[in-house]
Write an enzyme that holds these catalytic residues in place. Structure first.
Site, PDB file in Angstrom:
ATOM      1  N   TRP A  29      45.919  58.448  32.501  1.00 20.10           N
ATOM      2  CA  TRP A  29      46.009  59.842  32.941  1.00 20.10           C
ATOM      3  C   TRP A  29      46.314  60.781  31.774  1.00 20.10           C
ATOM      4  CZ3 TRP A  29      50.882  61.946  35.841  1.00 20.10           C
ATOM      5  CH2 TRP A  29      50.674  63.273  36.204  1.00 20.10           C
ATOM      6  N   ARG A  30      47.251  60.373  30.948  1.00 19.44           N
ATOM      7  CA  ARG A  30      47.705  61.250  29.861  1.00 19.44           C
ATOM      8  C   ARG A  30      46.941  61.005  28.555  1.00 19.44           C
ATOM      9  NH1 ARG A  30      52.943  63.066  31.970  1.00 19.44           N
ATOM     10  NH2 ARG A  30      53.526  61.719  33.702  1.00 19.44           N
ATOM     11  N   ASP A  55      43.963  51.485  34.203  1.00 14.82           N
ATOM     12  CA  ASP A  55      43.761  52.434  35.308  1.00 14.82           C
ATOM     13  C   ASP A  55      43.327  53.790  34.775  1.00 14.82           C
ATOM     14  OD1 ASP A  55      44.236  53.154  38.232  1.00 14.82           O
ATOM     15  OD2 ASP A  55      45.395  54.703  37.200  1.00 14.82           O
ATOM     16  N   TYR A  60      40.896  62.561  35.357  1.00 15.77           N
ATOM     17  CA  TYR A  60      41.915  62.583  34.298  1.00 15.77           C
ATOM     18  C   TYR A  60      41.415  63.352  33.076  1.00 15.77           C
ATOM     19  CZ  TYR A  60      44.621  59.201  37.001  1.00 15.77           C
ATOM     20  OH  TYR A  60      45.341  58.572  37.989  1.00 15.77           O
ATOM     21  N   LEU A 215      57.953  55.287  36.278  1.00 11.49           N
ATOM     22  CA  LEU A 215      59.200  55.837  35.718  1.00 11.49           C
ATOM     23  C   LEU A 215      59.405  57.263  36.232  1.00 11.49           C
ATOM     24  CD1 LEU A 215      58.942  54.554  32.014  1.00 11.49           C
ATOM     25  CD2 LEU A 215      60.170  53.514  33.949  1.00 11.49           C
ATOM     26  N   GLY A 217      57.315  59.648  36.409  1.00  6.59           N
ATOM     27  CA  GLY A 217      56.719  60.601  35.476  1.00  6.59           C
ATOM     28  C   GLY A 217      57.528  60.768  34.198  1.00  6.59           C
ATOM     29  N   GLY A 272      52.623  54.697  31.830  1.00  5.77           N
ATOM     30  CA  GLY A 272      51.929  55.939  31.494  1.00  5.77           C
ATOM     31  C   GLY A 272      52.209  56.490  30.114  1.00  5.77           C
TER      32      GLY A 272
HETATM   33  N1  LIG Z   1      46.580  57.520  41.897  1.00  5.43           N
HETATM   34  C1  LIG Z   1      47.205  58.631  41.621  1.00  5.43           C
HETATM   35  O1  LIG Z   1      47.162  59.619  42.379  1.00  5.43           O
HETATM   36  C2  LIG Z   1      47.997  58.718  40.338  1.00  5.43           C
HETATM   37  C3  LIG Z   1      48.847  59.805  40.091  1.00  5.43           C
HETATM   38  C4  LIG Z   1      49.575  59.822  38.901  1.00  5.43           C
HETATM   39  C5  LIG Z   1      49.439  58.779  37.984  1.00  5.43           C
HETATM   40  N2  LIG Z   1      48.576  57.756  38.253  1.00  5.43           N
HETATM   41  C6  LIG Z   1      48.413  56.630  37.297  1.00  5.43           C
HETATM   42  O2  LIG Z   1      49.684  56.159  36.932  1.00  5.43           O
HETATM   43  C7  LIG Z   1      49.791  56.138  35.518  1.00  5.43           C
HETATM   44  C8  LIG Z   1      51.216  56.299  35.110  1.00  5.43           C
HETATM   45  O3  LIG Z   1      51.736  57.536  35.571  1.00  5.43           O
HETATM   46  P1  LIG Z   1      52.776  58.310  34.679  1.00  5.43           P
HETATM   47  O4  LIG Z   1      52.171  58.647  33.377  1.00  5.43           O
HETATM   48  O5  LIG Z   1      53.345  59.411  35.498  1.00  5.43           O
HETATM   49  O6  LIG Z   1      53.849  57.116  34.483  1.00  5.43           O
HETATM   50  P2  LIG Z   1      55.370  57.070  34.063  1.00  5.43           P
HETATM   51  O7  LIG Z   1      55.493  55.825  33.248  1.00  5.43           O
HETATM   52  O8  LIG Z   1      56.212  57.237  35.258  1.00  5.43           O
HETATM   53  O9  LIG Z   1      55.622  58.330  33.134  1.00  5.43           O
HETATM   54  C9  LIG Z   1      55.046  58.437  31.878  1.00  5.43           C
HETATM   55  C10 LIG Z   1      55.755  59.564  31.154  1.00  5.43           C
HETATM   56  O10 LIG Z   1      57.057  59.118  30.848  1.00  5.43           O
HETATM   57  C11 LIG Z   1      57.325  59.343  29.491  1.00  5.43           C
HETATM   58  N3  LIG Z   1      58.104  58.231  28.967  1.00  5.43           N
HETATM   59  C12 LIG Z   1      57.916  56.931  29.141  1.00  5.43           C
HETATM   60  N4  LIG Z   1      58.845  56.204  28.500  1.00  5.43           N
HETATM   61  C13 LIG Z   1      59.624  57.086  27.890  1.00  5.43           C
HETATM   62  C14 LIG Z   1      60.777  56.961  27.101  1.00  5.43           C
HETATM   63  N5  LIG Z   1      61.272  55.756  26.771  1.00  5.43           N
HETATM   64  N6  LIG Z   1      61.367  58.071  26.664  1.00  5.43           N
HETATM   65  C15 LIG Z   1      60.854  59.273  26.976  1.00  5.43           C
HETATM   66  N7  LIG Z   1      59.758  59.476  27.736  1.00  5.43           N
HETATM   67  C16 LIG Z   1      59.156  58.377  28.201  1.00  5.43           C
HETATM   68  C17 LIG Z   1      55.972  59.361  28.821  1.00  5.43           C
HETATM   69  O11 LIG Z   1      56.059  60.158  27.644  1.00  5.43           O
HETATM   70  P3  LIG Z   1      55.525  59.549  26.241  1.00  5.43           P
HETATM   71  O12 LIG Z   1      54.044  59.519  26.354  1.00  5.43           O
HETATM   72  O13 LIG Z   1      56.015  60.568  25.238  1.00  5.43           O
HETATM   73  O14 LIG Z   1      56.148  58.218  26.051  1.00  5.43           O
HETATM   74  C18 LIG Z   1      55.077  59.966  29.869  1.00  5.43           C
HETATM   75  O15 LIG Z   1      55.068  61.377  29.779  1.00  5.43           O
HETATM   76  C19 LIG Z   1      48.826  57.243  35.057  1.00  5.43           C
HETATM   77  O16 LIG Z   1      48.403  57.103  33.725  1.00  5.43           O
HETATM   78  C20 LIG Z   1      47.695  57.045  36.011  1.00  5.43           C
HETATM   79  O17 LIG Z   1      46.864  55.991  35.559  1.00  5.43           O
HETATM   80  C21 LIG Z   1      47.873  57.695  39.410  1.00  5.43           C
END
Ligand SMILES: NC(=O)c1ccc[n+]([C@@H]2O[C@H](COP(=O)([O-])OP(=O)(O)OC[C@H]3O[C@@H](n4cnc5c(N)ncnc54)[C@H](OP(=O)(O)O)[C@@H]3O)[C@@H](O)[C@H]2O)c1
Length: 308
Positions: A29-30, A55, A60, A215, A217, A272
């Site tokens: 996504w990102r 995924d 995206y 996590l 988001g 993510g």
């Molecule tokens: N089906 C749907 O409707 C849907 C909706 C949303 C997402 N998704 C899928 O789910 C995936 C994951 O979602 P998500 O990106 O929201 O997942 P997430 O893992 O909950 O959040 C990722 C975010 O957390 C930050 N992060 C992670 N570890 C960190 C740390 N140790 N310290 C500081 N920041 C941290 C990341 O920043 P950094 O990059 O700076 O580490 C990133 O901005 C997406 O890529 C997509 O494939 C699906």
């Protein structure tokens, strides 16, 4: 009777469509707007921790680099390194094309999948998901769209995201092949899928549940209270995750991922982060030792109440 405080089992792999998938997935996504060299670093980091399930989605990049850009970036990577394609189990989604919220008609899903294949520079996706339920397409038609994609060989398996259990069952009613994947939002903070039947249905119907935003988001990593959330409640959850992180000598993120991995539905959290180092560190989740008391303590902290 003595409490059972043995460690909950966390496996590193599970089956999906006749293959083995790692219990962590990598989400794109990102990823939109990332130079191809960095895409390669992230996918290599994901593969190094067994996260071969990738995924992505047609949408995206929308609102930033542009609609389809995450798939296009990934496609550039595949163009450079075609031999990696078969190491990956590729999931993409269709059915959201702004400014229209949703469209799961046969014509739209077919065109969406074909456009995704072009951007991804591959002749098939392993799993094609309907991104969100379209209230204006009947389940019979959406099922026809998915069936035709499978019959055409463009897609090996199909699934849903953000579907209720009833919507999933209704779609399945019109499909000859079993749905392979369901993808709800799910984390130690967003626990709805534990209680709304999604994970129960996934177990009885053999669906692999992929947890999006595992996590919350990023909130569970940074500790920054999500907007609109109760500060005290969120703080209690962070405190509980930190407690277990300390006893395991690991990070709060790894505990939050392990909490999902320990659930018996075989949840696959979709990581993510855009940092290759953080992708690699996520593998620490497999080393977390967590017993029933720890697991429920995290849930109770998230809910702000004791289990009845
Ligand atoms: N089906 C749907 O409707 C849907 C909706 C949303 C997402 N998704 C899928 O789910 C995936 C994951 O979602 P998500 O990106 O929201 O997942 P997430 O893992 O909950 O959040 C990722 C975010 O957390 C930050 N992060 C992670 N570890 C960190 C740390 N140790 N310290 C500081 N920041 C941290 C990341 O920043 P950094 O990059 O700076 O580490 C990133 O901005 C997406 O890529 C997509 O494939 C699906």
């Amino acid at each position: 009777m003595k409490a059972d405080l043995t460690a909950l089992e966390i496996t590193r792999e599970r089956p999906l469509l006749g293959r083995r998938t790692g219990r962590l997935s990598y989400g794109c996504w990102r990823l939109a707007g990332t130079p191809v060299k960095e895409v390669a670093e992230k996918i290599d980091a994901a593969l190094s921790v067994g996260a071969n399930l990738i995924d992505t989605a047609a949408i995206y990049g929308f609102g930033g680099a542009g609609f389809g850009e995450a798939e296009a970036m990934f496609g550039e990577f595949i163009g450079d390194r075609p031999s990696v394609r078969d190491d990956l189990i590729l999931v993409t989604k269709g059915g959201i094309t702004p400014p229209l919220p949703y469209n799961s008609s046969v014509d739209h899903l077919t065109a969406s999948c074909e456009a995704s294949l072009k951007r991804l520079r591959t002749d098939r996706v392993d799993v094609f998901l309907i991104h969100r339920p379209d209230l204006l397409t009947g389940h019979e038609e959406a099922a026809r769209a998915l069936s035709r994609l499978v019959e055409s060989g463009k897609v090996r398996g199909v699934g849903v995201s953000n579907y209720t259990v009833e919507q999933t069952r209704a779609l399945q009613h019109f499909l000859d092949i079993p749905l392979a994947v369901t993808q709800p939002e799910l984390s130690a903070w967003a626990t709805g899928a534990l209680f709304d039947g999604t994970l129960d249905h996934a177990q009885t119907a053999g669906l692999l549940p992929m947890a999006w935003s595992p996590l919350a988001g990023g909130a569970l990593a940074t500790g920054v209270v999500p907007s609109g959330a109760d500060e005290e409640l969120f703080g209690d959850l962070i405190g509980e995750l930190d407690r277990l992180a300390e006893t395991n000598d690991t990070s709060r993120e790894c505990v939050a991922l392990a909490w999902l991995l320990a659930h018996p539905a075989g949840i696959v959290p979709i990581i993510g982060t855009q940092s290759a180092d953080r992708i690699r560190s996520a593998a620490g989740a497999f080393d977390v030792t967590m017993n029933r008391r720890d697991w429920y303590a995290i849930l109770e902290a998230s809910l702000g109440k004791h289990m009845p």
